[in-house]
Design a protein around this motif. Structure first.
Motif, PDB file in Angstrom:
ATOM      1  N   LYS A  48     -16.263  23.399  52.265  1.00  0.00           N
ATOM      2  CA  LYS A  48     -15.953  22.660  53.494  1.00  0.00           C
ATOM      3  C   LYS A  48     -14.447  22.575  53.736  1.00  0.00           C
ATOM      4  N   ALA A  51     -13.377  25.894  54.954  1.00  0.00           N
ATOM      5  CA  ALA A  51     -13.837  26.075  56.347  1.00  0.00           C
ATOM      6  C   ALA A  51     -13.008  25.245  57.332  1.00  0.00           C
ATOM      7  N   PHE A  53     -13.404  22.183  57.899  1.00  0.00           N
ATOM      8  CA  PHE A  53     -14.195  21.063  58.397  1.00  0.00           C
ATOM      9  C   PHE A  53     -13.850  19.770  57.659  1.00  0.00           C
ATOM     10  N   SER A  54     -13.524  19.919  56.380  1.00  0.00           N
ATOM     11  CA  SER A  54     -13.167  18.758  55.567  1.00  0.00           C
ATOM     12  C   SER A  54     -11.655  18.790  55.312  1.00  0.00           C
ATOM     13  N   TYR A  81     -19.377  30.065  58.401  1.00  0.00           N
ATOM     14  CA  TYR A  81     -19.827  29.076  57.402  1.00  0.00           C
ATOM     15  C   TYR A  81     -21.322  28.833  57.545  1.00  0.00           C
ATOM     16  N   GLU A  85     -28.467  23.329  54.139  1.00  0.00           N
ATOM     17  CA  GLU A  85     -29.613  22.831  54.910  1.00  0.00           C
ATOM     18  C   GLU A  85     -29.797  23.650  56.181  1.00  0.00           C
ATOM     19  N   ASN A  87     -29.938  24.103  59.780  1.00  0.00           N
ATOM     20  CA  ASN A  87     -29.406  23.287  60.879  1.00  0.00           C
ATOM     21  C   ASN A  87     -29.513  24.010  62.215  1.00  0.00           C
ATOM     22  N   ASP A  89     -31.126  24.575  65.935  1.00  0.00           N
ATOM     23  CA  ASP A  89     -31.636  23.663  66.971  1.00  0.00           C
ATOM     24  C   ASP A  89     -33.136  23.904  67.074  1.00  0.00           C
ATOM     25  N   HIS A  91     -35.312  22.801  68.998  1.00  0.00           N
ATOM     26  CA  HIS A  91     -35.899  22.862  70.345  1.00  0.00           C
ATOM     27  C   HIS A  91     -35.547  24.158  71.072  1.00  0.00           C
ATOM     28  N   HIS A 101     -24.905  30.450  69.674  1.00  0.00           N
ATOM     29  CA  HIS A 101     -23.834  30.617  68.687  1.00  0.00           C
ATOM     30  C   HIS A 101     -22.845  31.706  69.131  1.00  0.00           C
ATOM     31  N   PHE A 132     -39.995  29.361  67.386  1.00  0.00           N
ATOM     32  CA  PHE A 132     -39.130  28.210  67.132  1.00  0.00           C
ATOM     33  C   PHE A 132     -38.857  28.126  65.626  1.00  0.00           C
ATOM     34  N   ARG A 148     -26.995  34.224  62.121  1.00  0.00           N
ATOM     35  CA  ARG A 148     -26.135  33.424  62.998  1.00  0.00           C
ATOM     36  C   ARG A 148     -24.694  33.417  62.474  1.00  0.00           C
TER      37      ARG A 148
END
Lengths: 304, 250
Positions: A48, A51, A53-54, A81, A85, A87, A89, A91, A101, A132, A148
């Protein structure tokens, strides 16, 4: 080789405890680095921080010479990255997820469609492109996430446990895929799988409490471990006095008692016979003797 | 513009996959509110010359639909997906700037909010048997967009700061009911105590209510009032950019 990623004294504190403690190292362009370590060793925090992000409490990360915190847009453009998990979408269909993306990275419609067609074919989920995410198995969800991540064709891939929850066939497919990218992309991935790290790496980093406990190629790490052997002798009942007597032998390294098992290391196989001379008086159940591998290295280097 | 297009297409795809529910809601919601409030508040609604009495109520109903559409949609999206391990994690690690992301997220609900609200005007006019002036309806579309944007801005804020799903949903419910009445969307400001009327009158949502009645039924309004909702959207976007920067980095 030139460093694609450089970390200068990176320190990160989360919830009052240090998760990265003054890390400094470079990652060569086009190489594959496997990051191993127990839970909370700092593997995810490391990815992170790289990346962007952190934000680290101190120190800097440089991607292709650019400071991640100061030039976030430029560095994010060359990074891909993938979190552990799923992640996606839920829907949106797989195709819509990937298209979003692509647009996020400012790719043209033609390029997005070309990349999706090519990657979905290579990663074997073309048939599910209109499904889906919730309708896919976790293995296929992971493949979609990898696709992705690869869609904008980033130079650097940061992958968090890319093959966790994948079946064996999917694992091999991902490993082969990563191997094919060796040389063209810099890949840093975290894993809990020894087999994965042994199979796909140019360099292995073992982390413990935010520090780098071991760093090098597998051969170099094992070489440094020397001709170390790991022995286990299972007794029907292991008396305390015998345990102490065996532990006192000078050739015995790191002895420990686990239930009725005498666990120890030795520099040569001969030590096993020294122990057996003492142990033979008692009733033995089983024994094992293995040359030290990556698994043992991790266990020994991440002991508290 | 690429990012706005990406977020708008995402919203359109969401609606496309559950179009039956969305269409039912679009058609039934204005009728439900109209019947409920029309029966309940007839006595509180002021008489306006040459205009049916309930024509006063319709702009408020339309603004409520626009505002709540923006608020609830954006709140749910952000609250459920804001963690770095969830969908927005990919946005945080992308080259998209925070300003562009917040703006795109807020703006992405305009098409659905506008379509829903414009359909609501059409349905309510049919029910009422009265047609508002055409130019007034055109101007009303602009006010609907402002209501959607204010709702979406509130949705971004709540989606970022909310800690608990149930508590935040209750907050939204109370906010919608409270604003609906306090912004003179359903009852005139004069029904409130004199002491709080000046405060309620400057609420951006009250201004929207006043402007919408101005453009639809010819109530007198000052054009400078348009600056209040526009300024609110700009100011709120700045606040949301700040809040978003807090969740997009650890």
């Amino acid at each position: 080789m030139e460093a694609s990623i450089s970390l200068k004294k990176i320190g990160k504190v989360l919830n009052g405890s240090s998760v990265l403690a003054g890390l400094s190292f470079g990652i060569e362009r086009g190489s594959i680095m496997a990051v191993l370590g127990p839970n909370d060793s700092g593997k995810t925090a490391l990815l992170k921080v790289i990346a962007g992000f952190s934000k680290p409490e101190y120190g800097s990360v440089f991607i292709e010479g650019m400071d991640v915190q100061l030039r976030r847009i430029e560095t994010a453009s060359v990074l891909g990255y993938m979190p552990q998990e799923v992640n996606l979408d839920r829907h949106l269909t797989v195709l819509e997820n990937l298209q979003f993306h692509g647009r996020l990275y400012g790719l043209s419609r033609e390029r997005i469609n070309r990349q999706i067609a090519s990657l979905s074919e290579q990663l074997g989920f073309r048939a599910f492109i209109h499904d889906f995410p919730d309708d896919l198995s976790s293995g296929y969800q992971k493949r979609v996430m990898l696709c992705r991540t690869l869609l904008p064709d980033p130079q650097i891939l940061l992958l968090e446990e890319p093959t966790s929850s994948l079946d064996l066939r999917s694992q091999y497919m991902v490993w082969d895929f990563l191997q094919e990218m060796r040389g063209s992309k810099t890949i840093v991935y975290t894993t809990q799988s020894i087999r994965e790290a042994e199979r796909v790496h140019d360099r292995i980093v073992i982390m413990h409490h935010g520090h780098v406990a071991l760093d090098g190629t597998l051969d170099r790490l094992l070489e440094n471990a020397g001709e170390l052997f790991h022995f286990q002798i299972h007794f029907q009942k292991l008396p305390k006095d015998l345990y102490e007597e065996m532990s006192k032998l000078t050739t015995v390294v790191s002895p420990s008692q686990v239930g009725q098992v005498f666990d120890f290391y030795g520099r040569e196989r001969k030590v096993f016979f020294d122990i057996m001379k003492l142990a033979i008086k008692k009733k033995l159940v089983d024994y094992s003797a293995d040359k030290v591998g990556l698994e043992t290295l991790i266990m020994t280097s991440t002991e508290d | 513009m690429n990012l706005i297009s990406a977020f708008v297409r995402r919203r359109v795809a969401h609606i496309n996959h559950r179009w039956i529910g969305e269409l039912s809601l679009t058609l039934l919601l204005p009728i439900g509110i109209y019947i409920t409030l029309g029966f309940g508040l007839t006595n509180a609604i002021p008489e306006i010359e040459a205009v049916p009495k309930l024509a006063w109520l319709i702009p408020g109903i339309v603004l409520m639909i626009a505002f709540s559409g923006g608020l609830i949609t954006v709140f749910h999206d952000l609250f459920l997906n804001r963690s770095s391990n969830q969908f927005y994690g990919t946005v945080y690690t992308s080259p998209a700037t925070i300003v562009a992301t917040v703006t795109s997220l807020t703006v992405s609900v305009i098409p659905e909010g506008a379509v829903r609200s414009v359909l609501a005007i059409a349905i309510l006019q049919s029910l009422l048997g009265y047609v508002y002036p055409f130019t007034g309806q055109l101007l009303m579309v602009f006010l609907i967009i402002l209501a959607v944007l204010i709702g979406a801005s509130a949705g971004v804020t709540l989606g970022i700061v909310a800690k608990d799903a149930i508590a935040s949903q209750l907050t939204i419910l109370l906010l919608l009911i409270g604003l609906g009445f306090c912004s003179s969307w359903f009852v005139p400001l004069e029904t409130f105590p004199d002491s709080i009327q000046p405060l309620l009158a400057v609420l951006p949502t009250s201004v929207l209510g006043e402007l919408s009645r101005g453009v639809l039924i010819g109530a007198p309004v000052s054009a400078t009032l348009f600056l209040i909702p526009i300024g609110t959207v700009i100011f709120w976007t700045v606040v949301n950019v700040f809040l978003f920067s807090k969740i997009s980095t650890e």
